[in-house]
Scaffold this motif. Structure first.
Motif, mmCIF file in Angstrom:
data_model
loop_
_atom_site.group_PDB
_atom_site.id
_atom_site.type_symbol
_atom_site.label_atom_id
_atom_site.label_comp_id
_atom_site.label_asym_id
_atom_site.label_seq_id
_atom_site.Cartn_x
_atom_site.Cartn_y
_atom_site.Cartn_z
ATOM 1 N N ASP A 192 11.923 -60.838 38.075
ATOM 2 C CA ASP A 192 10.946 -59.748 37.964
ATOM 3 C C ASP A 192 10.831 -59.004 39.292
ATOM 4 O O ASP A 192 10.782 -57.770 39.335
ATOM 5 C CB ASP A 192 9.565 -60.291 37.578
ATOM 6 C CG ASP A 192 9.571 -60.989 36.229
ATOM 7 O OD1 ASP A 192 10.364 -60.588 35.358
ATOM 8 O OD2 ASP A 192 8.777 -61.928 36.059
ATOM 9 N N GLY A 193 10.764 -59.763 40.378
ATOM 10 C CA GLY A 193 10.622 -59.159 41.694
ATOM 11 C C GLY A 193 11.803 -58.264 42.043
ATOM 12 O O GLY A 193 11.634 -57.168 42.585
ATOM 13 N N ILE A 194 13.026 -58.716 41.709
ATOM 14 C CA ILE A 194 14.222 -57.938 41.998
ATOM 15 C C ILE A 194 14.253 -56.659 41.161
ATOM 16 O O ILE A 194 14.543 -55.569 41.667
ATOM 17 C CB ILE A 194 15.490 -58.770 41.745
ATOM 18 C CG1 ILE A 194 15.558 -59.935 42.742
ATOM 19 C CG2 ILE A 194 16.737 -57.903 41.840
ATOM 20 C CD1 ILE A 194 16.669 -60.916 42.464
ATOM 21 N N VAL A 195 13.950 -56.786 39.873
ATOM 22 C CA VAL A 195 13.973 -55.622 38.980
ATOM 23 C C VAL A 195 12.919 -54.600 39.394
ATOM 24 O O VAL A 195 13.191 -53.396 39.502
ATOM 25 C CB VAL A 195 13.756 -56.050 37.513
ATOM 26 C CG1 VAL A 195 13.577 -54.825 36.611
ATOM 27 C CG2 VAL A 195 14.919 -56.887 37.017
ATOM 28 N N MET A 196 11.696 -55.063 39.653
ATOM 29 C CA MET A 196 10.631 -54.146 40.038
ATOM 30 C C MET A 196 10.870 -53.570 41.432
ATOM 31 O O MET A 196 10.522 -52.422 41.711
ATOM 32 C CB MET A 196 9.275 -54.855 39.953
ATOM 33 C CG MET A 196 8.900 -55.237 38.529
ATOM 34 S SD MET A 196 7.334 -56.147 38.396
ATOM 35 C CE MET A 196 6.144 -54.842 38.755
ATOM 36 N N GLY A 197 11.478 -54.356 42.324
ATOM 37 C CA GLY A 197 11.826 -53.848 43.638
ATOM 38 C C GLY A 197 12.877 -52.755 43.548
ATOM 39 O O GLY A 197 12.822 -51.753 44.278
ATOM 40 N N SER A 198 13.842 -52.930 42.650
ATOM 41 C CA SER A 198 14.863 -51.900 42.445
ATOM 42 C C SER A 198 14.232 -50.633 41.876
ATOM 43 O O SER A 198 14.607 -49.516 42.251
ATOM 44 C CB SER A 198 15.949 -52.414 41.502
ATOM 45 O OG SER A 198 16.596 -53.561 42.053
ATOM 46 N N ALA A 199 13.263 -50.798 40.978
ATOM 47 C CA ALA A 199 12.566 -49.639 40.408
ATOM 48 C C ALA A 199 11.762 -48.921 41.480
ATOM 49 O O ALA A 199 11.648 -47.686 41.460
ATOM 50 C CB ALA A 199 11.650 -50.091 39.274
ATOM 51 N N GLN A 200 11.205 -49.663 42.428
ATOM 52 C CA GLN A 200 10.446 -49.046 43.513
ATOM 53 C C GLN A 200 11.336 -48.120 44.333
ATOM 54 O O GLN A 200 10.895 -47.070 44.820
ATOM 55 C CB GLN A 200 9.851 -50.117 44.429
ATOM 56 C CG GLN A 200 9.125 -49.554 45.636
ATOM 57 C CD GLN A 200 8.479 -50.616 46.504
ATOM 58 O OE1 GLN A 200 7.266 -50.673 46.636
ATOM 59 N NE2 GLN A 200 9.284 -51.484 47.088
ATOM 60 N N ALA A 201 12.614 -48.472 44.490
ATOM 61 C CA ALA A 201 13.533 -47.671 45.289
ATOM 62 C C ALA A 201 13.739 -46.284 44.689
ATOM 63 O O ALA A 201 14.052 -45.328 45.415
ATOM 64 C CB ALA A 201 14.878 -48.390 45.417
ATOM 65 N N LEU A 202 13.550 -46.146 43.381
ATOM 66 C CA LEU A 202 13.707 -44.833 42.740
ATOM 67 C C LEU A 202 12.681 -43.835 43.258
ATOM 68 O O LEU A 202 12.896 -42.620 43.184
ATOM 69 C CB LEU A 202 13.576 -44.978 41.225
ATOM 70 C CG LEU A 202 14.658 -45.810 40.521
ATOM 71 C CD1 LEU A 202 14.305 -45.986 39.048
ATOM 72 C CD2 LEU A 202 16.031 -45.153 40.665
ATOM 73 N N ALA A 203 11.566 -44.346 43.783
ATOM 74 C CA ALA A 203 10.492 -43.467 44.261
ATOM 75 C C ALA A 203 10.866 -42.745 45.542
ATOM 76 O O ALA A 203 10.095 -41.913 46.025
ATOM 77 C CB ALA A 203 9.207 -44.270 44.475
ATOM 78 N N LEU A 204 12.033 -43.020 46.095
ATOM 79 C CA LEU A 204 12.509 -42.235 47.226
ATOM 80 C C LEU A 204 12.700 -40.775 46.809
ATOM 81 O O LEU A 204 12.705 -39.871 47.642
ATOM 82 C CB LEU A 204 13.834 -42.804 47.751
ATOM 83 C CG LEU A 204 13.736 -44.176 48.441
ATOM 84 C CD1 LEU A 204 15.124 -44.753 48.668
ATOM 85 C CD2 LEU A 204 12.983 -44.062 49.760
ATOM 86 N N ILE A 205 12.848 -40.559 45.493
ATOM 87 C CA ILE A 205 12.962 -39.207 44.956
ATOM 88 C C ILE A 205 11.566 -38.718 44.593
ATOM 89 O O ILE A 205 10.916 -39.286 43.708
ATOM 90 C CB ILE A 205 13.844 -39.178 43.697
ATOM 91 C CG1 ILE A 205 15.208 -39.801 43.969
ATOM 92 C CG2 ILE A 205 13.996 -37.743 43.187
ATOM 93 C CD1 ILE A 205 16.050 -39.969 42.729
ATOM 94 N N PRO A 206 11.054 -37.678 45.268
ATOM 95 C CA PRO A 206 9.725 -37.159 44.913
ATOM 96 C C PRO A 206 9.663 -36.771 43.441
ATOM 97 O O PRO A 206 10.588 -36.157 42.912
ATOM 98 C CB PRO A 206 9.586 -35.924 45.822
ATOM 99 C CG PRO A 206 10.457 -36.225 46.994
ATOM 100 C CD PRO A 206 11.642 -36.959 46.413
ATOM 101 N N GLY A 207 8.573 -37.160 42.794
ATOM 102 C CA GLY A 207 8.417 -36.879 41.379
ATOM 103 C C GLY A 207 8.570 -38.113 40.517
ATOM 104 O O GLY A 207 8.089 -38.162 39.385
ATOM 105 N N VAL A 208 9.225 -39.149 41.054
ATOM 106 C CA VAL A 208 9.434 -40.370 40.281
ATOM 107 C C VAL A 208 8.150 -41.202 40.238
ATOM 108 O O VAL A 208 7.709 -41.628 39.178
ATOM 109 C CB VAL A 208 10.594 -41.202 40.859
ATOM 110 C CG1 VAL A 208 10.659 -42.570 40.180
ATOM 111 C CG2 VAL A 208 11.914 -40.463 40.661
ATOM 112 N N SER A 209 7.561 -41.480 41.387
ATOM 113 C CA SER A 209 6.366 -42.296 41.561
ATOM 114 C C SER A 209 6.723 -43.761 41.772
ATOM 115 O O SER A 209 7.325 -44.404 40.901
ATOM 116 C CB SER A 209 5.402 -42.187 40.376
ATOM 117 O OG SER A 209 4.355 -43.143 40.494
#
Length: 276
Positions: A149-166
């Motif tokens: 869970d931590g790895i998957v959610m951490g990877s999803a957090q990286a998407l927020a480097l793009i403004p608009g993703v959150s």
């Protein structure tokens, strides 16, 4: 940057950092819509220190318990309970955004702030959040969080480097897809943000206090005031969101994101605001 701009942007940061609607996207939209300029990625990163300070204060007991358990668990294998594991989950979950943020730091500060991209991401990830709300089982409490869970959610957090993703939108959505309750996903999202956002803010301090190039350049005093405002409002937003997600779906944020995204596309298409 004027003092009015600094105050308004501090308020926007505090209101939007923890909601799944993209604080960086909103800072970009507000600064362009009202002042035809960009507050800049460094200003965004530094004011996020205020909202992360709010997380540290709000979750002070949880953080102290997790850090203590992690340190004890390193010395004594028999004391490696849930809090010890949570410490590792936060550390491991931070790695993706740290690596990608370092590799693509220049793109994050420039091309990624294009408003066409921001508008598109607001809409696209609204659909992702809607899918997570619809398909997520929402049964697992935070005590059942795993390394996966931590790895998957951490990877999803990286998407927020793009403004608009959150950042919160990405991590909470990933948590819902994994079967976590909304509250569990939100709590881990807050904890997961602490190392990454704090590091990004500290890393951006030199650029923010000694700005170069185009954009709204804030003085040191304005940065401090905006960060303090973000802290106060961010603290209240945390408390509100944790209560809200217990009894309300994420569809409220989905609708808001789509409305803002479509409105921004219209403004861009009609030339009312510039994309860059």
């Amino acid at each position: 940057m004027t003092w009015l701009q600094a105050v308004v942007l501090g308020v926007v940061q505090g209101l939007t950092e923890f909601l799944p609607i993209s604080s960086s996207g909103h800072l970009r939209i507000v600064s362009e819509l009202f002042w035809q300029d960009d507050a800049g990625a460094s200003f965004t990163a530094v004011t996020q220190l205020g909202t992360e300070a709010a997380v540290l204060v709000y979750f002070a007991r949880d953080i102290a318990r997790i850090v203590t358990a992690w340190l004890r668990g390193l010395r004594d294998p028999d004391r490696r309970g849930h809090d010890y594991k949570m410490g590792w989950y936060v550390i491991v979950g931070t790695i993706p955004v740290g690596v990608l943020g370092f590799l693509f730091k220049d793109q994050v500060r420039t091309g990624a702030r294009n408003l066409w991209l921001v508008a598109t991401m607001l809409i696209v990830f609204a659909l992702v959040i809607a899918a997570a709300e619809y398909y997520g089982r929402k049964r697992r409490p935070i005590e059942e969080l795993t390394l996966k869970d931590g790895i998957v959610m951490g990877s999803a957090q990286a998407l927020a480097l793009i403004p608009g993703v959150s950042r919160s939108g990405g991590t909470i959505s990933a948590g819902l897809f994994l079967g976590l309750t909304r509250e569990a996903a939100a709590r881990y999202s807050f904890l997961l943000a602490i190392p990454a956002v704090t590091a990004a803010g500290l890393f951006s301090l030199p650029d923010a206090f000694e700005p170069a190039g185009e954009g709204l350049n804030a003085s040191g005093a304005q940065l401090i005031v905006a960060t303090v405002i973000a802290f106060v409002i961010g603290y209240a937003t945390i408390a509100w969101l944790l209560r809200f997600v217990v009894n309300h779906s994420m569809y409220w944020f989905v609708g808001y994101r789509i409305v803002v995204g479509v409105a921004l596309l219209v403004l861009l298409g009609t030339g009312v605001v510039a994309a860059t």
